[in-house]
Motif scaffolding. Structure first.
Motif, short mmCIF file in Angstrom:
data_model
loop_
_atom_site.label_atom_id
_atom_site.label_comp_id
_atom_site.label_asym_id
_atom_site.label_seq_id
_atom_site.Cartn_x
_atom_site.Cartn_y
_atom_site.Cartn_z
N LEU A 32 0.81 -1.22 0.00
CA LEU A 32 0.00 0.00 0.00
C LEU A 32 0.84 1.27 0.00
O LEU A 32 0.31 2.37 -0.11
N GLY A 33 2.16 1.13 0.15
CA GLY A 33 3.02 2.30 0.05
C GLY A 33 3.69 2.69 1.36
O GLY A 33 3.48 2.10 2.42
N ARG A 34 4.53 3.72 1.27
CA ARG A 34 5.37 4.15 2.38
C ARG A 34 4.56 4.61 3.59
O ARG A 34 4.90 4.30 4.73
N THR A 35 3.48 5.34 3.36
CA THR A 35 2.69 5.83 4.49
C THR A 35 2.09 4.66 5.27
O THR A 35 2.07 4.68 6.51
N ALA A 36 1.61 3.65 4.56
CA ALA A 36 1.05 2.47 5.24
C ALA A 36 2.12 1.78 6.08
O ALA A 36 1.84 1.31 7.19
N ILE A 37 3.35 1.71 5.57
CA ILE A 37 4.44 1.09 6.33
C ILE A 37 4.75 1.91 7.59
O ILE A 37 4.96 1.35 8.67
N THR A 40 2.12 1.24 10.19
CA THR A 40 2.01 -0.14 10.69
C THR A 40 3.38 -0.64 11.15
O THR A 40 3.70 -0.61 12.34
N GLY A 41 4.21 -1.14 10.23
CA GLY A 41 5.49 -1.73 10.61
C GLY A 41 6.42 -0.81 11.35
O GLY A 41 7.14 -1.25 12.26
N ASP A 42 6.44 0.47 11.00
CA ASP A 42 7.28 1.45 11.69
C ASP A 42 6.49 2.27 12.70
O ASP A 42 7.04 3.19 13.30
N GLY A 43 5.21 1.94 12.87
CA GLY A 43 4.38 2.69 13.81
C GLY A 43 3.72 1.80 14.83
O GLY A 43 4.31 1.41 15.83
N LEU A 44 2.46 1.43 14.56
CA LEU A 44 1.67 0.65 15.51
C LEU A 44 2.36 -0.64 15.94
O LEU A 44 2.35 -1.00 17.13
N ALA A 219 1.84 9.39 14.93
CA ALA A 219 2.29 10.72 14.52
C ALA A 219 3.82 10.81 14.54
O ALA A 219 4.43 11.37 13.61
N GLU A 220 4.44 10.26 15.58
CA GLU A 220 5.90 10.35 15.67
C GLU A 220 6.58 9.58 14.54
O GLU A 220 7.59 10.01 14.01
N SER A 221 6.01 8.43 14.19
CA SER A 221 6.57 7.66 13.08
C SER A 221 6.53 8.47 11.78
O SER A 221 7.52 8.52 11.04
N GLY A 231 17.33 8.01 7.58
CA GLY A 231 16.37 7.03 8.06
C GLY A 231 16.88 6.34 9.31
O GLY A 231 18.09 6.18 9.50
N VAL A 232 15.97 5.95 10.18
CA VAL A 232 16.35 5.28 11.41
C VAL A 232 15.24 4.31 11.79
O VAL A 232 14.05 4.59 11.57
N ALA A 233 15.61 3.16 12.33
CA ALA A 233 14.61 2.19 12.78
C ALA A 233 13.80 2.81 13.91
O ALA A 233 14.32 3.52 14.76
#
Length: 317
Positions: A32-37, A40-44, A219-221, A231-233
């Motif tokens: 679904l693209g960068r925002t979805a990542i 989800t994966g980099d956020g929630l 929001a922070e992600s 970029g940072v994990a």
């Protein structure tokens, strides 16, 4: 906690977090693209590790009170050694191709997701060693380690610091290690148990804090990805310091019990096993992330069922 007194909310939360951890390694929303990542994966999904660590610290307190703190550390170390042995066929080619220092780092700090177990062992050992310190001293340790992790994360993100890659590279990342990630969240869980925090907070306030905390994580992600020079994990984020404890304490306080540890076993099984499927499917197929996620979850559930049927849950999970 005995099987007859297990919290339903805690085990449901742990199972949900296990699904999220799989999503970090094989994000089904990646197409679904960068925002979805980022959401989800980099956020929630980044809530998974901190909340698991909070529960580890919470139950470590019970072990310390029963004079079994070092027994807890020993059991966790044995679990780490066992899973490192089980995963050896997958990372053996890496050991052959790398030098002695890189191999030592892998063996000490874990292959792929097993860094979590290694970090938990080290953080637990430190907490047991300082468990008799005053509450104020422990809070200072918690604050300094958490803020240190945030400082390193943001320093790397804005290109203010550049950790030595010979030392701080996978699995020992500068902002994801026993001292700056595992220690603060485990110590927070330890103090939550010691001070009976769940009994002292109202359910409504916890619900509000959890909702706000999750919103802040998302929001922070997005903001890190938007404004950071490099970029940072997203393993260490400021918002995780609110969202993770709020969700953990909310689950502790939520009514309802279970008479079986099945959900907890499946949460552990999914966490430990899924990387085997991810590694093999990434290596030998060209499947997309959603399909790899589905196979990893289904395969982990099936193998966990087999482990439980074979009576090996206590040893492996």
């Amino acid at each position: 906690m005995s099987s007859a007194m297990r919290s339903r909310a805690v085990d449901v939360l742990k199972l949900s977090l296990a699904f999220m951890v799989v999503g970090i390694h094989a994000n089904p929303f990646a197409p679904l693209g960068r925002t979805a990542i980022l959401l989800t994966g980099d956020g929630l999904f980044r809530l998974g590790v901190p909340i698991f660590l909070l529960f580890n610290g919470y139950f470590l307190h019970a072990a310390v009170m029963q004079r079994r703190g070092w027994g807890y550390v020993k059991h966790a170390a044995q679990l780490y050694a066992l899973w490192m042995l089980l995963y050896l066929p997958l990372y053996w080619p890496l050991l052959v191709a790398r030098g002695p220092w890189q191999n030592l780092r892998t063996l000490l700090f874990g292959y792929w997701h097993l860094w979590y177990l290694a970090g938990m062992v080290m953080a637990a050992a430190l907490i047991v060693a300082i468990s008799r310190w005053s509450g104020r001293a422990l809070i200072w340790v918690l604050a300094l380690s958490f803020l240190g992790g945030i400082g390193v994360t943001y320093g790397m993100a804005f290109d203010l610091i550049a950790p030595n890659k010979r030392i701080f590279s996978d699995p020992l990342l500068a902002n994801r290690n026993p001292l700056l990630l595992c220690l603060p969240f485990m110590l927070a869980g330890f103090l939550i148990a010691r001070d009976n925090v769940a009994d002292r907070l109202r359910l409504g306030w916890l619900q509000a804090a959890a909702v706000l905390g999750v919103a802040f994580v998302l929001a922070e992600s997005l903001l890190l990805a938007r404004f950071a020079l490099k970029g940072v994990a997203h393993d260490s984020m400021i918002a995780l310091g609110l969202a993770a404890p709020a969700l953990m304490v909310l689950a502790l306080k939520w009514p309802g019990t279970l008479a079986t540890r099945a959900l907890s076993d499946y949460a552990s099984g999914i966490y430990f096993i899924h990387v085997a499927f991810c590694a093999l499917l990434f290596r030998f197929t060209d499947f997309g992330r959603p399909l790899i996620y589905a196979y990893a979850v289904a395969g982990s559930v099936l193998l966990t069922w087999g482990i439980r049927r074979a009576g090996l849950a206590r040893r492996l999970l």
